[in-house]
Design a protein around this motif. Structure first.
Motif, short mmCIF file in Angstrom:
data_model
loop_
_atom_site.label_atom_id
_atom_site.label_comp_id
_atom_site.label_asym_id
_atom_site.label_seq_id
_atom_site.Cartn_x
_atom_site.Cartn_y
_atom_site.Cartn_z
N THR A 1 3.29 -3.34 -4.91
CA THR A 1 2.19 -2.56 -5.47
C THR A 1 2.73 -1.75 -6.64
N PRO A 2 1.95 -1.57 -7.72
CA PRO A 2 2.41 -0.73 -8.82
C PRO A 2 2.16 0.76 -8.60
N ASP A 3 1.46 1.12 -7.53
CA ASP A 3 1.08 2.52 -7.31
C ASP A 3 2.29 3.36 -6.90
N PRO A 4 2.40 4.58 -7.42
CA PRO A 4 3.52 5.46 -7.06
C PRO A 4 3.50 5.82 -5.57
N LEU A 5 4.70 6.03 -5.03
CA LEU A 5 4.82 6.47 -3.64
C LEU A 5 4.60 7.98 -3.57
N PRO A 6 3.64 8.45 -2.79
CA PRO A 6 3.40 9.90 -2.68
C PRO A 6 4.34 10.56 -1.66
N ILE A 7 5.60 10.67 -2.07
CA ILE A 7 6.64 11.22 -1.19
C ILE A 7 7.38 12.32 -1.95
N SER A 8 7.65 13.43 -1.27
CA SER A 8 8.35 14.54 -1.93
C SER A 8 9.85 14.47 -1.66
N PRO A 9 10.67 14.98 -2.55
CA PRO A 9 12.10 15.05 -2.28
C PRO A 9 12.42 15.79 -0.99
N LEU A 10 11.61 16.80 -0.65
CA LEU A 10 11.85 17.54 0.58
C LEU A 10 11.82 16.64 1.81
N GLN A 11 10.89 15.65 1.80
CA GLN A 11 10.80 14.71 2.92
C GLN A 11 12.07 13.86 3.05
N LEU A 12 12.76 13.69 1.94
CA LEU A 12 13.95 12.84 1.94
C LEU A 12 15.22 13.63 2.22
N ILE A 13 15.28 14.87 1.68
CA ILE A 13 16.54 15.59 1.67
C ILE A 13 16.95 16.07 3.06
N ASN A 14 16.07 16.80 3.74
CA ASN A 14 16.47 17.38 5.03
C ASN A 14 16.91 16.33 6.05
N PRO A 15 16.13 15.23 6.25
CA PRO A 15 16.59 14.22 7.21
C PRO A 15 17.56 13.21 6.60
N GLY A 16 17.78 13.27 5.28
CA GLY A 16 18.72 12.33 4.65
C GLY A 16 18.23 10.90 4.67
N VAL A 17 16.92 10.71 4.59
CA VAL A 17 16.40 9.34 4.66
C VAL A 17 16.44 8.70 3.26
N SER A 18 16.39 7.38 3.26
CA SER A 18 16.46 6.65 1.98
C SER A 18 15.29 5.69 1.86
N ASN B 1 0.86 -1.18 0.00
CA ASN B 1 0.00 0.00 0.00
C ASN B 1 0.90 1.24 0.00
N SER B 2 0.95 1.93 -1.12
CA SER B 2 1.88 3.06 -1.25
C SER B 2 1.58 4.19 -0.29
N ALA B 3 0.30 4.50 -0.08
CA ALA B 3 -0.06 5.58 0.84
C ALA B 3 0.36 5.24 2.26
N ALA B 4 0.17 3.98 2.65
CA ALA B 4 0.56 3.55 4.00
C ALA B 4 2.07 3.62 4.17
N MET B 5 2.82 3.26 3.12
CA MET B 5 4.28 3.37 3.19
C MET B 5 4.69 4.83 3.38
N ALA B 6 4.11 5.70 2.56
CA ALA B 6 4.48 7.12 2.62
C ALA B 6 4.16 7.73 3.98
N ALA B 7 3.12 7.24 4.62
CA ALA B 7 2.70 7.80 5.91
C ALA B 7 3.70 7.54 7.02
N THR B 8 4.65 6.62 6.79
CA THR B 8 5.65 6.31 7.83
C THR B 8 6.89 7.19 7.74
#
Length: 337
Positions: free
Chosen positions: A264-281, A241-248
């Protein structure tokens, strides 16, 4: 040539019918197994409905196979008749392509998957490449070993390839066929384990499986709830579930990892901003090689991790598959021969 019983599907979306099929002796580099058990995996849905490319029909599903070697083909020197072995999603590699030459066999360009490139394990007998075989420890029954070839190795391998160390906080998204093993492996690896699932009907199970904390994603903001616990180093996302993944993602610590294994083939609704500042992968993780299946089973023996299974006879394969599709088994159904 002999015959055995196997489940066949004649075309995409067709019925699962038990029928007699011919059994041929193994060729060079192959063995034939007498199947003792085969797990029913959620990915079997995609096979039944013809969702993978270049599929051929009729099709016999099943990629969580455990059984005994009945015949050994030419050129197979390290396995013998009578050996107990498992074959999972990793159903053999070519040893010739560039990924194989680099030693990353799970990414073989010609990777074979039971039920895709050759008939799968909803059957009394299967013929498989010898390089797909994982030796089953004597402490595991065939029914216990079967799910380790896909659900087990996928969760175990994904967790041990993260940067988390004992004492770190790890969340498992989804408490189902994959997630209930992920929770157990997380606890056994020494992680402070958080289970995340929709609703509360699996809260008690999650704690019995080893979770220290439980988050109801239907009621709580998951990222907020994870931050309230102090944040997590890893989220193992077993729910497709892409939305559930993004919510974490907002609950990950700096340099935390979201590891996706739920398909799931659905895109992950995650922005680069959510990744860049905390450096998450965010990482996608495939299954594991035959050797990694062996290591998974060995760790399961050491730690007591076991799939929670419901055993059903091969003759009930159609009903058992339907139960999986409808979500009726809470964790794993294993067909026994």
């Amino acid at each position: 040539m002999a015959t055995h019983q196997a489940v066949q599907i004649q075309s995409a979306g067709g019925s699962l019918d038990l029928t007699d099929v011919d059994t041929t002796s193994p060729g060079r580099g192959e063995v034939r197994l007498d199947v003792a058990a085969c797990g029913i995996c959620g990915t079997d849905r995609a096979f039944v409905h013809g969702e993978f490319p270049e599929m051929s029909w009729p099709l016999t599903p099943g990629h969580e196979i455990a059984g005994t070697i009945a015949e050994v083909g030419a050129g197979v020197d390290d396995f013998s008749v009578g050996d107990g072995v498992a074959v999972g999603w990793f159903g053999g590699n070519c040893n010739h392509c560039i990924p194989c030459r680099k030693g990353i066999f799970i990414h073989c360009e010609n990777l074979k998957v039971p039920s895709w490139q050759y008939p799968g394990g909803y059957a009394e007998s299967v013929t498989v490449p010898a390089n797909a075989l994982a030796r089953i420890p004597s402490e595991l029954s065939f029914a216990e070993a079967a799910p380790m070839g896909c659900a087990g190795v996928t969760t175990y391998n994904a967790l041990r390839q993260t940067k988390a160390v004992a004492g770190d906080r790890v969340a498992v998204l989804g408490v189902g066929g994959l997630g209930h093993l992920g929770v157990q492996f997380s606890r056994a690896m020494g992680f402070e384990t958080v289970a995340i699932n929709r609703g509360t009907d699996k809260a008690d199970d999650a704690r019995q499986l080893g979770a220290h904390h439980y988050i109801d994603s239907a009621k709580d903001d998951v990222a907020e709830a994870l931050r309230a616990l102090g944040g997590v180093a890893v989220v193992l996302a077993t729910a497709g579930n892409s939305a559930a993944m993004a919510a974490t993602v907002g609950g990950l610590l700096p340099r935390g990892e979201l590891v996706a294994i739920g398909v799931t083939p659905d895109p992950l609704p995650i922005s680069p901003l959510q990744l860049i500042n905390p450096g998450v992968s965010i990482t996608g993780h495939p299954s594991g090689t035959a050797r990694e299946v062996e290591e998974t089973m060995h760790f399961a023996v050491l730690s007591g991790v076991r799939a929670w299974i419901e055993e059903r006879p091969l003759a009930e394969a159609a009903d058992a598959y339907a139960a999986m599709e409808q979500g009726r088994p809470r964790y794993r159904i294993v067909l026994t021969m």
